[in-house]
Design a protein around this motif. Structure first.
Motif, PDB file in Angstrom:
ATOM      1  N   ASN A   1       0.795  -1.228   0.000  1.00  0.00           N
ATOM      2  CA  ASN A   1       0.000   0.000   0.000  1.00  0.00           C
ATOM      3  C   ASN A   1       0.829   1.280   0.000  1.00  0.00           C
ATOM      4  O   ASN A   1       0.443   2.271  -0.618  1.00  0.00           O
ATOM      5  CB  ASN A   1      -0.941   0.000   1.210  1.00  0.00           C
ATOM      6  CG  ASN A   1      -1.918  -1.158   1.179  1.00  0.00           C
ATOM      7  OD1 ASN A   1      -2.357  -1.594   0.122  1.00  0.00           O
ATOM      8  ND2 ASN A   1      -2.251  -1.675   2.347  1.00  0.00           N
TER       9      ASN A   1
ATOM     10  N   LEU B   1       0.363   4.709  -2.335  1.00  0.00           N
ATOM     11  CA  LEU B   1       0.081   6.010  -1.725  1.00  0.00           C
ATOM     12  C   LEU B   1       1.106   7.053  -2.162  1.00  0.00           C
ATOM     13  O   LEU B   1       0.747   8.198  -2.462  1.00  0.00           O
ATOM     14  CB  LEU B   1       0.069   5.909  -0.198  1.00  0.00           C
ATOM     15  CG  LEU B   1      -0.065   7.270   0.492  1.00  0.00           C
ATOM     16  CD1 LEU B   1      -1.487   7.794   0.376  1.00  0.00           C
ATOM     17  CD2 LEU B   1       0.389   7.208   1.923  1.00  0.00           C
TER      18      LEU B   1
ATOM     19  N   TRP C   1      -7.744   5.846   5.873  1.00  0.00           N
ATOM     20  CA  TRP C   1      -7.796   4.651   5.030  1.00  0.00           C
ATOM     21  C   TRP C   1      -6.894   3.580   5.626  1.00  0.00           C
ATOM     22  O   TRP C   1      -5.831   3.881   6.162  1.00  0.00           O
ATOM     23  CB  TRP C   1      -7.307   4.985   3.617  1.00  0.00           C
ATOM     24  CG  TRP C   1      -7.418   3.834   2.664  1.00  0.00           C
ATOM     25  CD1 TRP C   1      -8.458   3.580   1.825  1.00  0.00           C
ATOM     26  CD2 TRP C   1      -6.464   2.781   2.444  1.00  0.00           C
ATOM     27  NE1 TRP C   1      -8.214   2.424   1.109  1.00  0.00           N
ATOM     28  CE2 TRP C   1      -6.993   1.918   1.476  1.00  0.00           C
ATOM     29  CE3 TRP C   1      -5.206   2.471   2.989  1.00  0.00           C
ATOM     30  CZ2 TRP C   1      -6.323   0.779   1.022  1.00  0.00           C
ATOM     31  CZ3 TRP C   1      -4.540   1.339   2.555  1.00  0.00           C
ATOM     32  CH2 TRP C   1      -5.095   0.510   1.572  1.00  0.00           C
TER      33      TRP C   1
ATOM     34  N   ILE D   1      -7.927   3.870  -2.281  1.00  0.00           N
ATOM     35  CA  ILE D   1      -7.414   5.091  -1.646  1.00  0.00           C
ATOM     36  C   ILE D   1      -8.054   6.322  -2.288  1.00  0.00           C
ATOM     37  O   ILE D   1      -8.496   7.238  -1.589  1.00  0.00           O
ATOM     38  CB  ILE D   1      -5.876   5.162  -1.725  1.00  0.00           C
ATOM     39  CG1 ILE D   1      -5.244   4.017  -0.919  1.00  0.00           C
ATOM     40  CG2 ILE D   1      -5.370   6.516  -1.223  1.00  0.00           C
ATOM     41  CD1 ILE D   1      -3.736   3.850  -1.168  1.00  0.00           C
TER      42      ILE D   1
ATOM     43  N   LYS E   1     -11.589   6.853  -1.154  1.00  0.00           N
ATOM     44  CA  LYS E   1     -11.645   7.438   0.201  1.00  0.00           C
ATOM     45  C   LYS E   1     -11.305   8.928   0.151  1.00  0.00           C
ATOM     46  O   LYS E   1     -11.962   9.742   0.795  1.00  0.00           O
ATOM     47  CB  LYS E   1     -10.687   6.683   1.115  1.00  0.00           C
ATOM     48  CG  LYS E   1     -10.653   7.186   2.544  1.00  0.00           C
ATOM     49  CD  LYS E   1     -11.982   7.075   3.266  1.00  0.00           C
ATOM     50  CE  LYS E   1     -12.234   5.702   3.783  1.00  0.00           C
ATOM     51  NZ  LYS E   1     -13.378   5.659   4.726  1.00  0.00           N
TER      52      LYS E   1
END
Length: 184
Positions: free
Chosen positions: A68, A72, A123, A178, A181
């Motif tokens: 993740n 990001l 998140w 992501i 969100k």
């Protein structure tokens, strides 16, 4: 401390990556191979240069963080969002404010902040579709009492970690989650 203090005391991307002892090449490999598609970029466009910030509660040993965090970072680059990493195990005071299901210190957790440091979204630790995949794999394990449980659990985690690194569709699933969100 307020969230802006946690953010200001966090590690930069460079400091975090340089300090990694586990999953460094795996995480940077995903980062180097992943790029946002045009749909991602157009959905993110309204957030560009809004002064957003994000606190990443993480640890380098975490397989979900390995998957993740690089996604990001690409999102952050696209919109000019500043990122700071806060290590979970030495910052339980913050972690315990963001427990998964009220009980689990699951990571990573991304705490998105406005330009003035107000929380705007949270998140993590996984995209819903990735959670389904992990739960499906876990359902194949024998009971914890089974003598082979530990060995099979270790093999399952190795399989998932490899898939995280080798499956670009997973990277897109994480990006979609992501972005969903962030733009809600």
């Amino acid at each position: 401390m307020d969230l802006l203090d946690w953010y200001n005391n966090g590690l930069t991307k460079e400091a975090y990556v340089n300090g990694m002892q586990v999953n460094k090449s795996e995480m940077t490999g995903i980062y180097e191979k992943f790029s946002l598609n045009e749909t991602h970029k157009s959905r993110l466009a309204p957030l560009r240069d809004k002064g957003l910030k994000v606190i990443v509660l993480t640890e380098d040993w975490c397989g979900d963080a390995m998957l993740n965090n690089p996604v990001l970072l690409r999102i952050a680059e696209e919109i000019g969002m500043e990122v700071r990493f806060v290590l979970r195990d030495s910052n339980l005071e913050l972690m315990d404010q963001y427990l998964t299901n009220g009980t689990s210190r699951a990571i990573p957790i991304f705490i998105f902040l406005s330009s003035d440091g107000e929380e705007i979204a949270v998140w993590g630790p996984r995209a819903a579709k990735m959670q389904e995949l992990v739960m499906e794999e876990r359902s194949k394990l024998p009971s914890k009492e089974d003598p082979s449980f530990s060995e099979k659990q270790t093999a399952m985690y190795k399989k998932i970690t490899s898939a995280y690194q080798e499956t670009p569709d997973y990277w897109d699933i994480v990006a979609e989650s992501i972005i969903e969100k962030l733009t809600a």
